[in-house]
Design a protein around this motif. Structure first.
Motif, PDB file in Angstrom:
ATOM      1  N   GLY A 156       0.807  -1.213   0.000  1.00 47.71           N
ATOM      2  CA  GLY A 156       0.000   0.000   0.000  1.00 47.71           C
ATOM      3  C   GLY A 156       0.839   1.261   0.000  1.00 47.71           C
ATOM      4  O   GLY A 156       0.544   2.226  -0.722  1.00 47.71           O
ATOM      5  N   GLY A 157       1.912   1.265   0.778  1.00 49.96           N
ATOM      6  CA  GLY A 157       2.783   2.430   0.816  1.00 49.96           C
ATOM      7  C   GLY A 157       3.501   2.654  -0.506  1.00 49.96           C
ATOM      8  O   GLY A 157       3.687   3.804  -0.939  1.00 49.96           O
ATOM      9  N   GLN A 158       3.895   1.571  -1.162  1.00 47.81           N
ATOM     10  CA  GLN A 158       4.550   1.703  -2.465  1.00 47.81           C
ATOM     11  C   GLN A 158       3.582   2.213  -3.522  1.00 47.81           C
ATOM     12  O   GLN A 158       3.936   3.036  -4.366  1.00 47.81           O
ATOM     13  CB  GLN A 158       5.142   0.345  -2.866  1.00 47.81           C
ATOM     14  N   GLN A 159       2.334   1.727  -3.477  1.00 41.43           N
ATOM     15  CA  GLN A 159       1.334   2.233  -4.418  1.00 41.43           C
ATOM     16  C   GLN A 159       1.084   3.724  -4.210  1.00 41.43           C
ATOM     17  O   GLN A 159       0.900   4.471  -5.163  1.00 41.43           O
ATOM     18  CB  GLN A 159       0.023   1.457  -4.248  1.00 41.43           C
ATOM     19  N   GLN A 160       1.112   4.140  -2.952  1.00 42.53           N
ATOM     20  CA  GLN A 160       0.918   5.558  -2.667  1.00 42.53           C
ATOM     21  C   GLN A 160       2.049   6.385  -3.255  1.00 42.53           C
ATOM     22  O   GLN A 160       1.831   7.466  -3.798  1.00 42.53           O
ATOM     23  CB  GLN A 160       0.824   5.762  -1.151  1.00 42.53           C
ATOM     24  N   LEU A 181      -3.540   9.152   2.840  1.00 42.23           N
ATOM     25  CA  LEU A 181      -2.913   8.204   3.759  1.00 42.23           C
ATOM     26  C   LEU A 181      -3.941   7.362   4.509  1.00 42.23           C
ATOM     27  O   LEU A 181      -3.583   6.538   5.340  1.00 42.23           O
ATOM     28  CB  LEU A 181      -2.048   8.956   4.780  1.00 42.23           C
ATOM     29  N   GLY A 182      -5.218   7.563   4.203  1.00 40.32           N
ATOM     30  CA  GLY A 182      -6.272   6.925   4.975  1.00 40.32           C
ATOM     31  C   GLY A 182      -6.270   5.412   4.913  1.00 40.32           C
ATOM     32  O   GLY A 182      -6.728   4.753   5.849  1.00 40.32           O
ATOM     33  N   ARG A 186      -1.057   2.430  10.742  1.00 38.50           N
ATOM     34  CA  ARG A 186      -0.586   3.581  11.524  1.00 38.50           C
ATOM     35  C   ARG A 186       0.901   3.861  11.329  1.00 38.50           C
ATOM     36  O   ARG A 186       1.296   5.011  11.103  1.00 38.50           O
ATOM     37  CB  ARG A 186      -0.882   3.347  13.018  1.00 38.50           C
ATOM     38  N   GLN A 187       1.750   2.830  11.423  1.00 39.23           N
ATOM     39  CA  GLN A 187       3.180   3.049  11.318  1.00 39.23           C
ATOM     40  C   GLN A 187       3.558   3.591   9.944  1.00 39.23           C
ATOM     41  O   GLN A 187       4.334   4.550   9.820  1.00 39.23           O
ATOM     42  CB  GLN A 187       3.945   1.752  11.604  1.00 39.23           C
ATOM     43  N   LEU A 188       2.996   2.991   8.896  1.00 40.77           N
ATOM     44  CA  LEU A 188       3.302   3.443   7.545  1.00 40.77           C
ATOM     45  C   LEU A 188       2.748   4.847   7.308  1.00 40.77           C
ATOM     46  O   LEU A 188       3.375   5.669   6.633  1.00 40.77           O
ATOM     47  CB  LEU A 188       2.721   2.466   6.524  1.00 40.77           C
ATOM     48  N   ARG A 189       1.582   5.122   7.876  1.00 41.88           N
ATOM     49  CA  ARG A 189       0.989   6.454   7.727  1.00 41.88           C
ATOM     50  C   ARG A 189       1.903   7.514   8.336  1.00 41.88           C
ATOM     51  O   ARG A 189       2.117   8.579   7.764  1.00 41.88           O
ATOM     52  CB  ARG A 189      -0.387   6.483   8.389  1.00 41.88           C
ATOM     53  N   HIS A 212      -9.298  14.406   7.917  1.00 45.16           N
ATOM     54  CA  HIS A 212     -10.074  14.534   9.155  1.00 45.16           C
ATOM     55  C   HIS A 212      -9.210  14.146  10.346  1.00 45.16           C
ATOM     56  O   HIS A 212      -9.670  14.183  11.486  1.00 45.16           O
ATOM     57  CB  HIS A 212     -11.318  13.625   9.107  1.00 45.16           C
ATOM     58  N   ASP A 213      -7.932  13.795  10.069  1.00 46.23           N
ATOM     59  CA  ASP A 213      -7.005  13.333  11.103  1.00 46.23           C
ATOM     60  C   ASP A 213      -6.188  14.526  11.596  1.00 46.23           C
ATOM     61  O   ASP A 213      -5.316  15.039  10.885  1.00 46.23           O
ATOM     62  CB  ASP A 213      -6.091  12.248  10.511  1.00 46.23           C
ATOM     63  N   GLN A 214      -6.441  14.948  12.821  1.00 44.18           N
ATOM     64  CA  GLN A 214      -5.752  16.112  13.352  1.00 44.18           C
ATOM     65  C   GLN A 214      -4.241  15.884  13.462  1.00 44.18           C
ATOM     66  O   GLN A 214      -3.450  16.819  13.278  1.00 44.18           O
ATOM     67  CB  GLN A 214      -6.310  16.455  14.726  1.00 44.18           C
ATOM     68  N   GLY A 215      -3.828  14.639  13.735  1.00 48.55           N
ATOM     69  CA  GLY A 215      -2.402  14.347  13.855  1.00 48.55           C
ATOM     70  C   GLY A 215      -1.669  14.609  12.549  1.00 48.55           C
ATOM     71  O   GLY A 215      -0.561  15.151  12.544  1.00 48.55           O
ATOM     72  N   GLU A 216      -2.286  14.202  11.427  1.00 49.89           N
ATOM     73  CA  GLU A 216      -1.689  14.477  10.126  1.00 49.89           C
ATOM     74  C   GLU A 216      -1.550  15.973   9.901  1.00 49.89           C
ATOM     75  O   GLU A 216      -0.497  16.454   9.468  1.00 49.89           O
ATOM     76  CB  GLU A 216      -2.551  13.865   9.017  1.00 49.89           C
ATOM     77  N   ALA A 217      -2.610  16.708  10.171  1.00 50.20           N
ATOM     78  CA  ALA A 217      -2.580  18.154   9.937  1.00 50.20           C
ATOM     79  C   ALA A 217      -1.544  18.842  10.818  1.00 50.20           C
ATOM     80  O   ALA A 217      -0.784  19.702  10.355  1.00 50.20           O
ATOM     81  CB  ALA A 217      -3.969  18.741  10.182  1.00 50.20           C
ATOM     82  N   LEU A 218      -1.487  18.477  12.089  1.00 47.35           N
ATOM     83  CA  LEU A 218      -0.555  19.125  13.008  1.00 47.35           C
ATOM     84  C   LEU A 218       0.896  18.829  12.653  1.00 47.35           C
ATOM     85  O   LEU A 218       1.766  19.691  12.784  1.00 47.35           O
ATOM     86  CB  LEU A 218      -0.842  18.667  14.443  1.00 47.35           C
ATOM     87  N   SER A 219       1.170  17.621  12.185  1.00 45.96           N
ATOM     88  CA  SER A 219       2.557  17.216  11.961  1.00 45.96           C
ATOM     89  C   SER A 219       3.140  17.744  10.655  1.00 45.96           C
ATOM     90  O   SER A 219       4.356  17.872  10.527  1.00 45.96           O
ATOM     91  CB  SER A 219       2.672  15.686  11.976  1.00 45.96           C
TER      92      SER A 219
END
Length: 389
Positions: A156-160, A181-182, A186-189, A212-219
């Motif tokens: 999945g990460g390679q396809q992304q 990244l949805g 979790r680790q790959l995200r 909708h993931d606040q962690g993604e936006a903040l980081s």
């Protein structure tokens, strides 16, 4: 009325400069679906080379906003400019914009290299140039050695990464990312969050990221636009939206909060809830009858209840009903009464040894208290209240 002379003497449209490329301006943009207003007179300026996230719950208008920038939807009112030029009515393939979706939409019968080359081939790019650009794009995402594989042979990460390479192969002025990244674990995200930010900083391309993931936006974000009911509730950098949210809605959506609701007292500097008098350092609720006080879990201390008298404000008693080990922190769930519980987090090395059922005392400082007017509408629209037993 414009005359021939006016047309002849009118200044020509200025060419897009390096300073303009990648700028996105939404001017009072509205989008309706029947009677429903999905985006409501939204105005937003995104700077060239900025990483901006549109953050909010489902139905807040963030994906519709992204789709209008991409050209997949057209605004009913207002205008959108990309790199200084209006794109209203311009089809997606004629915009200097590319999009990466959560579903990567790779062609399963084509190799990785052929997937990346597809858009260039549709534009009749010379073969030598295609080879060069595909190689560069795959190098950007560290996927050159997988160029002969089919998408089904990739993780999945390679396809992304392949989807990113395909979107970046033409070096668009703006890259739009709709929750890409949805589908990852979790680790790959978390790994891809870092890679995306490094890639954006390296290329200098404007990134508009929907999540909708606040962690993604903040980081990752330079700025975050927190959306609510088709409008922007707050637009600021990560530090500001976390430490100084503009409303109870933002405070609840970004990070976790413990909310105390009740009558405003002490000339607007405190909220008297059934479980504590919660006092802030700023009397911002003067003239307000009902308010909400918020305290983040990491700002609360917890200790075994020795039966001593409590301070007049910013302290409460309860019983421990849950303990969770989160690695670098310990999380405690404290029952204050039949209708409210409190989340407390302490660094693991300093966390007190407490057992479920223990009576405890929780305290916090006034400068860690955020005060807001009561916001019933926020509660109805995805507002995150403290957990109850």
């Amino acid at each position: 009325m414009t005359t021939a002379t006016d047309a002849e003497t009118a200044p020509a449209t200025p060419p897009v400069t390096a300073d303009d490329r990648g700028a996105v301006v939404l001017d009072a943009v509205t989008k309706r679906y029947g009677d429903q207003v999905a985006v409501d007179a939204l105005s937003l300026t995104i700077q060239p080379g900025e990483f901006l996230s549109l953050l909010g719950p489902s139905g807040c208008g963030k994906t519709t906003t992204l789709r209008m920038i991409a050209g997949f939807e057209q605004p009913d009112e207002g205008d959108i400019k990309v790199s200084g030029t209006s794109v209203r009515g311009v089809p997606p393939y004629r915009r200097d914009v590319n999009t990466v979706f959560q579903a990567y939409a790779l062609f399963p019968h084509l190799s990785v290299a052929e997937n990346v080359a597809y858009g260039l081939q549709q534009r009749r790019t010379p073969k030598a140039e295609i080879r060069e650009k595909v190689t560069q794009a795959l190098d950007l995402v560290q996927m050159r050695r997988f160029g002969d594989r089919k998408p089904t042979q990739l993780s999945g990460g390679q396809q992304q990464r392949v989807a990113l390479a395909r979107a970046l192969v033409n070096r668009p002025a703006v890259l739009l990312l709709d929750e890409p990244l949805g589908a990852l674990d979790r680790q790959l995200r978390e790994e891809m969050q870092l890679e995306l930010k490094l890639l954006q900083a390296r290329l200098g391309i404007t990134f508009v990221f929907v999540t909708h993931d606040q962690g993604e936006a903040l980081s990752m974000s330079d700025r975050i636009a927190i959306m609510r009911a088709g409008r922007i509730e707050q637009l600021a950098d990560a530090d500001t939206v976390y430490a100084r949210p503009s409303s109870a809605y933002v405070a609840a959506f970004v990070g976790q909060q413990n909310f105390f609701r009740g009558e405003v007292s002490e000339a607007g500097a405190a909220v008297r809830s059934p479980h504590a008098l919660v006092r802030g350092s700023d009397p911002r609720l003067a003239g307000t009858a009902q308010g909400e006080a918020a305290v983040r879990p990491e700002y609360i201390t917890i200790a075994a209840d020795a039966g001593d008298a409590l301070p007049a404000a910013n302290a409460t008693r309860g019983h421990l009903i849950g303990v969770s080990h989160l690695g670098d922190t310990m999380q405690y769930l404290v029952q204050l009464g039949g209708d409210q519980s409190l989340i407390v987090r302490r660094p693991t090395p300093d966390a007190p040894a407490l057992r479920i059922g223990d009576p405890v005392v929780c305290t916090w400082a006034d400068h860690h208290v955020l005060l807001f007017p009561a916001d019933a509408a926020a509660e109805d629209g995805g507002y995150i209240a403290p957990p109850t037993a």
